[in-house]
Design an enzyme around this catalytic site. Structure first.
Site, PDB file in Angstrom:
ATOM      1  N   SER A 166       0.791  -1.236   0.000  1.00  0.00           N
ATOM      2  CA  SER A 166       0.000   0.000   0.000  1.00  0.00           C
ATOM      3  C   SER A 166       0.819   1.280   0.000  1.00  0.00           C
ATOM      4  CB  SER A 166      -0.952   0.019   1.202  1.00  0.00           C
ATOM      5  OG  SER A 166      -2.041  -0.847   0.988  1.00  0.00           O
TER       6      SER A 166
ATOM      7  N   LYS B 286       0.259   3.605  -2.858  1.00  0.00           N
ATOM      8  CA  LYS B 286      -0.865   4.546  -2.863  1.00  0.00           C
ATOM      9  C   LYS B 286      -0.383   5.996  -2.905  1.00  0.00           C
ATOM     10  CE  LYS B 286      -4.613   1.933  -0.583  1.00  0.00           C
ATOM     11  NZ  LYS B 286      -4.120   0.592  -0.240  1.00  0.00           N
TER      12      LYS B 286
ATOM     13  N   SER C 216      -5.504   3.478   4.499  1.00  0.00           N
ATOM     14  CA  SER C 216      -5.107   2.575   3.427  1.00  0.00           C
ATOM     15  C   SER C 216      -6.302   1.877   2.807  1.00  0.00           C
ATOM     16  CB  SER C 216      -4.097   1.537   3.941  1.00  0.00           C
ATOM     17  OG  SER C 216      -3.281   1.069   2.892  1.00  0.00           O
TER      18      SER C 216
END
Length: 430
Positions: free
Chosen positions: A135, A138, A190
């Site tokens: 993540s 991101k 997240s």
């Protein structure tokens, strides 16, 4: 198996089903379970033999199996010269001359410690090793979204948003959310559901991934190929501790991103009941808490981003300010033992703050661009970072990623050409 949503959020240390309509302080990405007590004793991974120069370690599940009729992309090319300087071509621990011993209990296979004001790399381990970012990728989606989307635009959640695989902030069908709230869910918790909602506004998952990869290339993150907007593993997924440091260094200069990662709690909307389910109930709003423990437990912490999949293991980026210095740390291929990733990051940040600013091993600011019609190469200067207050950056302040680094020409003809042409991101050529 991925760390899945399971329709649950954390409230006061317990899990509850979203169907029950309970409100409270929520963090949407539960921490993976601690390793079993019978696991082998911890040893710091040895990367001296350069095992990840070309590609990450083999996947442990089927997440990277190509779809029927497709093939996995070839690994990203390895630059002939190490990006950031010759010393960063090493695969083991890289320290400046005269540095004290590293702190103990660092489980990450690769990491980079850098000065976010000067762009100098202070120390590293396997900085260009290829690992899966989980993540932490991101950050690229956030930068693309901040560049293209209006944060005040209101969108309606879809079933596809709500059913996105993996960790979730808690978007529901027919719920209404501003893009700012989606960004909060993306960065603070997240949320893969938030990633999906943002990606569909960017043209869908494939279009968002294409834009993320184009931005990575523009930043000189040459080890990076993302396969999904959220960071879930997919064919060809790759990044490196150095690339995450470059991306994080860029993101920290965006006032809105800096505000998002520094926000501890924020109110997040609920969503209406499903009229096709007689026993269903409206989901009330709740208080969303940032899932990055460095923010609460480290003096001067600015925030960061967490990540975990079965294939990537633990990944992490974080930053802190002390005595006028701003340092950032990236960790990849890590484990939550013997201490949590944010605690490992804290120890490396302490190590970095103990070093003289003159002790460096490379740079994140070797940004260059070559005019396609000439051999002239130009370099941009690092952008100093301001102090982040406890309240974060000024709400509503925006920053265009594509205008962040204007290219400076070295000759009159080049300058004129750049003035007439569009301003573009500087490219890292090494």
């Amino acid at each position: 198996m991925k760390w899945t949503r399971a329709c649950a959020v954390v409230v006061a240390g317990t899990l509850f089903s979203g169907i029950g309509g309970v409100s409270g302080i929520a963090g949407a990405q539960p921490a993976p379970p601690p390793p079993p007590a019978t696991s082998a004793p911890f040893t710091t991974p040895n990367t001296d033999s350069c095992p990840f120069t070309i590609r990450p370690a083999p996947a442990v599940d089927l997440s990277e199996v190509p779809a029927p009729g497709t093939t996995a992309p070839a690994p990203m090319p390895v630059p002939s010269d190490p990006v950031g300087g010759d010393q960063l071509g090493g695969c083991g621990v890289i320290l400046p001359a005269g540095a004290p011993p590293l702190p103990a209990d660092i489980a990450a296979s690769g990491w980079v410690l850098a000065d976010a004001n000067t762009g100098e790399v202070l120390a590293a381990k396997d900085p260009h090793g290829r690992y899966r970012p989980a993540s932490t990728i991101k950050m690229l989606l956030a930068l693309v979204a901040l560049d293209e989307l209006n944060l005040d635009t209101v969108i309606t959640g879809t079933t596809e948003d709500a059913n996105a695989e993996g960790s979730a902030v808690g978007i529901g069908k027919d719920g209404t959310y501003t893009n700012r709230q989606l960004m909060q869910g993306l960065v603070m918790a997240s949320g893969n559901d938030a990633a999906h909602a943002l990606a569909r506004q960017l043209g869908g998952d494939a279009a968002a991934v294409k834009k993320m990869n184009a931005l990575a290339a523009d930043l000189g993150a040459l080890d990076t190929r993302t396969a999904t907007p959220s960071g879930l593993d997919g064919p060809g997924m790759s990044s490196s501790p150095y690339d995450l440091a470059v991306i994080f260094h860029t993101a920290l200069q965006n006032p809105t991103f800096a505000e998002l990662i520094h926000t501890e709690t924020v109110e997040f909307p609920g969503f209406p009941k499903d009229p096709t389910i007689p026993e269903d109930q409206d989901r009330p709003g709740f208080t969303l808490a940032n899932d990055n423990q460095l923010l609460y437990n480290y003096d001067g912490a600015m925030g960061g981003k967490t990540g975990f999949t079965d294939d990537a293991r633990h990944t992490y980026v974080g930053a802190a300010q002390r005595n006028g210095r701003t340092l950032l740390i990236t960790l990849m291929g890590g484990e939550a033992k013997p201490i949590r990733p944010w605690e490992q990051a804290a120890r490396l940040l302490d190590f970095g703050f103990s070093l003289s600013p003159a002790m460096t091993v490379g740079t994140l600011t070797d940004l260059t661009s070559t005019d396609e019609k000439s051999d002239v190469t130009t370099t941009t200067a690092p952008v100093p970072l301001g102090e982040v207050s406890a309240a974060g950056a000024t709400p509503g302040s925006e920053f265009s990623t594509t205008a962040r680094a204007a290219i400076i020409g070295s000759g009159a003809a080049v300058v004129l050409g750049l003035i007439v042409g569009a301003v573009v991101l500087s490219r890292r050529r090494r």
